[in-house]
Design a protein around this motif. Structure first.
Motif, PDB file in Angstrom:
ATOM      1  N   SER A  94      25.914  40.135  41.689  1.00 31.33           N
ATOM      2  CA  SER A  94      24.796  40.866  42.508  1.00 31.33           C
ATOM      3  C   SER A  94      25.411  42.025  43.529  1.00 31.33           C
ATOM      4  O   SER A  94      26.576  41.731  43.783  1.00 31.33           O
ATOM      5  CB  SER A  94      24.015  39.912  43.342  1.00 31.33           C
ATOM      6  OG  SER A  94      24.877  39.244  44.525  1.00 31.33           O
ATOM      7  N   TRP A 112      21.014  33.395  32.307  1.00 29.21           N
ATOM      8  CA  TRP A 112      19.586  33.606  33.020  1.00 29.21           C
ATOM      9  C   TRP A 112      19.414  32.398  33.791  1.00 29.21           C
ATOM     10  O   TRP A 112      19.852  31.070  33.549  1.00 29.21           O
ATOM     11  CB  TRP A 112      18.638  33.823  32.022  1.00 29.21           C
ATOM     12  CG  TRP A 112      18.375  32.757  30.970  1.00 29.21           C
ATOM     13  CD1 TRP A 112      17.532  31.784  31.170  1.00 29.21           C
ATOM     14  CD2 TRP A 112      18.732  32.741  29.775  1.00 29.21           C
ATOM     15  NE1 TRP A 112      17.639  31.059  30.047  1.00 29.21           N
ATOM     16  CE2 TRP A 112      18.250  31.724  29.025  1.00 29.21           C
ATOM     17  CE3 TRP A 112      19.908  33.588  29.034  1.00 29.21           C
ATOM     18  CZ2 TRP A 112      18.532  31.497  27.657  1.00 29.21           C
ATOM     19  CZ3 TRP A 112      20.153  33.108  27.585  1.00 29.21           C
ATOM     20  CH2 TRP A 112      19.517  32.220  26.915  1.00 29.21           C
ATOM     21  N   SER A 113      18.449  32.380  34.578  1.00 29.64           N
ATOM     22  CA  SER A 113      18.074  31.037  35.614  1.00 29.64           C
ATOM     23  C   SER A 113      16.728  30.583  34.903  1.00 29.64           C
ATOM     24  O   SER A 113      15.795  31.325  34.361  1.00 29.64           O
ATOM     25  CB  SER A 113      17.677  31.365  37.151  1.00 29.64           C
ATOM     26  OG  SER A 113      18.822  32.306  37.328  1.00 29.64           O
ATOM     27  N   ILE A 141      22.603  32.335  43.116  1.00 29.02           N
ATOM     28  CA  ILE A 141      22.084  33.269  42.765  1.00 29.02           C
ATOM     29  C   ILE A 141      20.495  33.107  42.703  1.00 29.02           C
ATOM     30  O   ILE A 141      19.661  33.990  43.011  1.00 29.02           O
ATOM     31  CB  ILE A 141      22.508  34.152  41.575  1.00 29.02           C
ATOM     32  CG1 ILE A 141      22.087  35.625  41.468  1.00 29.02           C
ATOM     33  CG2 ILE A 141      22.199  33.130  40.474  1.00 29.02           C
ATOM     34  CD1 ILE A 141      22.879  36.409  42.141  1.00 29.02           C
ATOM     35  N   GLN A 142      20.113  31.921  42.392  1.00 30.61           N
ATOM     36  CA  GLN A 142      18.802  31.554  42.229  1.00 30.61           C
ATOM     37  C   GLN A 142      18.310  31.251  43.829  1.00 30.61           C
ATOM     38  O   GLN A 142      17.094  31.883  43.719  1.00 30.61           O
ATOM     39  CB  GLN A 142      18.646  30.121  41.605  1.00 30.61           C
ATOM     40  CG  GLN A 142      18.910  30.168  40.133  1.00 30.61           C
ATOM     41  CD  GLN A 142      20.248  29.748  39.921  1.00 30.61           C
ATOM     42  OE1 GLN A 142      21.268  29.704  40.901  1.00 30.61           O
ATOM     43  NE2 GLN A 142      20.824  30.497  38.768  1.00 30.61           N
ATOM     44  N   THR A 145      17.611  35.369  44.939  1.00 32.66           N
ATOM     45  CA  THR A 145      16.478  36.072  44.164  1.00 32.66           C
ATOM     46  C   THR A 145      15.230  35.445  44.104  1.00 32.66           C
ATOM     47  O   THR A 145      14.377  36.105  44.022  1.00 32.66           O
ATOM     48  CB  THR A 145      17.254  36.400  42.682  1.00 32.66           C
ATOM     49  OG1 THR A 145      17.311  35.160  42.047  1.00 32.66           O
ATOM     50  CG2 THR A 145      18.507  37.232  42.599  1.00 32.66           C
ATOM     51  N   ILE A 149      11.340  37.160  43.966  1.00 29.25           N
ATOM     52  CA  ILE A 149      10.415  37.240  42.714  1.00 29.25           C
ATOM     53  C   ILE A 149       9.109  36.587  42.938  1.00 29.25           C
ATOM     54  O   ILE A 149       8.111  36.876  42.607  1.00 29.25           O
ATOM     55  CB  ILE A 149      11.415  36.454  41.736  1.00 29.25           C
ATOM     56  CG1 ILE A 149      12.524  37.354  41.214  1.00 29.25           C
ATOM     57  CG2 ILE A 149      10.403  36.135  40.373  1.00 29.25           C
ATOM     58  CD1 ILE A 149      13.296  36.658  40.325  1.00 29.25           C
ATOM     59  N   PHE A 203      14.004  33.547  34.660  1.00 28.02           N
ATOM     60  CA  PHE A 203      14.096  34.786  35.434  1.00 28.02           C
ATOM     61  C   PHE A 203      15.336  35.125  35.518  1.00 28.02           C
ATOM     62  O   PHE A 203      16.274  34.263  35.074  1.00 28.02           O
ATOM     63  CB  PHE A 203      13.341  34.717  36.873  1.00 28.02           C
ATOM     64  CG  PHE A 203      14.150  33.358  37.875  1.00 28.02           C
ATOM     65  CD1 PHE A 203      14.816  34.083  38.656  1.00 28.02           C
ATOM     66  CD2 PHE A 203      13.712  31.985  37.692  1.00 28.02           C
ATOM     67  CE1 PHE A 203      15.515  32.758  39.512  1.00 28.02           C
ATOM     68  CE2 PHE A 203      14.282  31.105  38.243  1.00 28.02           C
ATOM     69  CZ  PHE A 203      15.104  31.608  39.216  1.00 28.02           C
ATOM     70  N   ASN A 204      15.629  36.010  36.096  1.00 34.37           N
ATOM     71  CA  ASN A 204      16.872  36.695  36.724  1.00 34.37           C
ATOM     72  C   ASN A 204      18.048  36.481  35.516  1.00 34.37           C
ATOM     73  O   ASN A 204      19.050  35.864  35.924  1.00 34.37           O
ATOM     74  CB  ASN A 204      17.515  35.747  37.830  1.00 34.37           C
ATOM     75  CG  ASN A 204      18.609  36.754  38.536  1.00 34.37           C
ATOM     76  OD1 ASN A 204      18.547  37.946  38.689  1.00 34.37           O
ATOM     77  ND2 ASN A 204      19.614  35.989  39.002  1.00 34.37           N
ATOM     78  N   SER A 206      21.500  37.573  33.933  1.00 37.17           N
ATOM     79  CA  SER A 206      22.549  38.101  34.877  1.00 37.17           C
ATOM     80  C   SER A 206      23.980  37.762  33.982  1.00 37.17           C
ATOM     81  O   SER A 206      23.987  37.192  32.757  1.00 37.17           O
ATOM     82  CB  SER A 206      22.830  36.911  36.014  1.00 37.17           C
ATOM     83  OG  SER A 206      22.942  35.622  35.695  1.00 37.17           O
ATOM     84  N   ILE A 309      12.579  43.937  35.703  1.00 37.74           N
ATOM     85  CA  ILE A 309      13.714  43.041  35.544  1.00 37.74           C
ATOM     86  C   ILE A 309      14.799  43.942  35.017  1.00 37.74           C
ATOM     87  O   ILE A 309      14.807  44.780  33.892  1.00 37.74           O
ATOM     88  CB  ILE A 309      13.640  41.984  34.583  1.00 37.74           C
ATOM     89  CG1 ILE A 309      12.236  40.869  35.104  1.00 37.74           C
ATOM     90  CG2 ILE A 309      14.886  41.277  34.262  1.00 37.74           C
ATOM     91  CD1 ILE A 309      12.007  39.785  34.209  1.00 37.74           C
TER      92      ILE A 309
END
Length: 356
Positions: A94, A112-113, A141-142, A145, A149, A203-204, A206, A309
């Motif tokens: 990030s 990804w999350s 990271i969750q 972010t 979101i 989401f997200n 990465s 995204i």
């Protein structure tokens, strides 16, 4: 006088060589938080997992000595920031983290999350999280972010930071939280263990790296890049073999120790036949197709949402954009990937975006 100078230069060079030798021979201290199957401490007390296996392969080729340091995620991050460990695997890139840590260029894995909950929770999309208690790993990271979101959907939720991912999942299993957000590698593994289910909230996307302190382990990061680049160019490399191995059920790792020798003998006999070799090639092709299908499914999911995204590399160049991003810029993904903000929005807007 010249002899004295030569003697002093000689002694100085010996000191430098001694320091260099000490740096080369010093063990590389590696933090190991529990994030199976990426990395964890197994039942035998040994570091294990996808990124540990890859790092061991690199260390063997580079003649590094590895010293593994078990720690909770937040403690691992603190140890790295304080210089008490040299390398931390499983760090999603990030912009905030890039200001503190150094990363190599080629991702170790893609992730990804996803949100997990008890069966019957009714959570199917991001708006369903409004007002929910969501457990997250502290400093993850969750945790960074997800609030932004959710704000975009007007769905504020109560985040419940936890010191470990296991504890975060336990909060949901025990009814103290409504859902948990985690990377899908650990999430799929832990959800099955704690009788939770994956929701439709993804989401997200990465890219995950090994991180170090800036200026401390650049040679190590460069070596990691060299090996990852070579491995990812070869479908038969140890990189893809490791990923395929860990795609199978974790139960393979729980075989009783007294059966390992029998299992090894059986595998050795099987691999000696051409028929089994042919079967293995078929299995590899099937697993490869599954991986590609999963990537296509993720792309379909990300292209179906209206949120913007994207993924940037360490030089802030776009490496992935979803359909909403393409529609906003009125360009195909191929015309966006590889570009930076200045190329897409102009120098002035790019600077304003960075300042904001």
């Amino acid at each position: 006088m010249p002899r004295v100078l030569r003697f002093l230069v000689f002694v100085s060079l010996l000191g430098c060589l001694g320091q260099a030798g000490a740096q080369v021979s010093a063990p590389l201290r590696v933090g190991v938080p529990n994030n199976a199957p990426n990395l964890f401490i197994n039942q035998q007390g040994q570091a294990d997992g996808i990124q540990i296996a890859l790092l061991r392969e690199i260390a063997s080729a580079e003649r590094w000595t590895l010293e593994f340091v078990p720690c909770e995620w937040t403690a691992c991050v603190d140890l790295l920031a304080e210089g008490r460990i040299d390398l931390l695997p499983d760090v999603a890139w990030s912009e905030e983290r890039a200001r503190v840590f150094a990363f190599h260029r080629v991702p170790a894995v893609h992730s990804w999350s996803q949100v997990y909950a008890r069966s019957g929770s009714g959570i199917r999309a991001l708006p369903d999280l409004k007002g929910k208690r969501i457990a997250v790993l502290s400093s993850s990271i969750q945790a960074q972010t997800l609030p932004g979101i959710l704000a975009g959907y007007g769905a504020q939720a109560v985040l419940m930071p936890s010191a470990s991912l296991e504890r975060a999942f336990s909060l949901v299993a025990d009814g103290e939280a409504d859902a948990v957000a985690a990377n899908h590698f650990f999430g799929d593994h832990e959800a099955a263990r704690q009788d939770l289910v994956a929701t439709g909230v993804v989401f997200n996307p990465s890219r995950v790296y090994y991180a170090a302190l800036p200026g401390r382990q650049q040679a190590v990061l460069d070596a990691i890049d060299r090996h990852l680049t070579a491995w990812r160019a070869d479908p038969n490399s140890v990189y893809f073999a490791t990923l395929r191995q860990w795609q199978t059920d974790g139960a393979v790792r729980t075989v009783p120790s007294n059966l390992w020798w029998a299992l090894a003998a059986a595998v050795g006999l099987l691999l000696s036949s051409l028929a089994v070799a042919s079967w293995l090639r078929t299995e590899v092709a099937a697993r490869t197709r599954e991986l590609r299908e999963n990537e296509e499914k993720l792309t379909t999911i990300l292209d179906s949402v209206e949120s913007l995204i994207y993924i940037k590399d360490t030089q802030s160049r776009y490496q992935y954009v979803n359909g909403a991003m393409c529609r906003m810029l009125e360009r195909p993904a191929a015309a966006i990937v590889g570009q930076d903000d200045e190329a897409l929005f102009g120098v002035v807007q790019a600077r304003m975006a960075r300042a904001g």
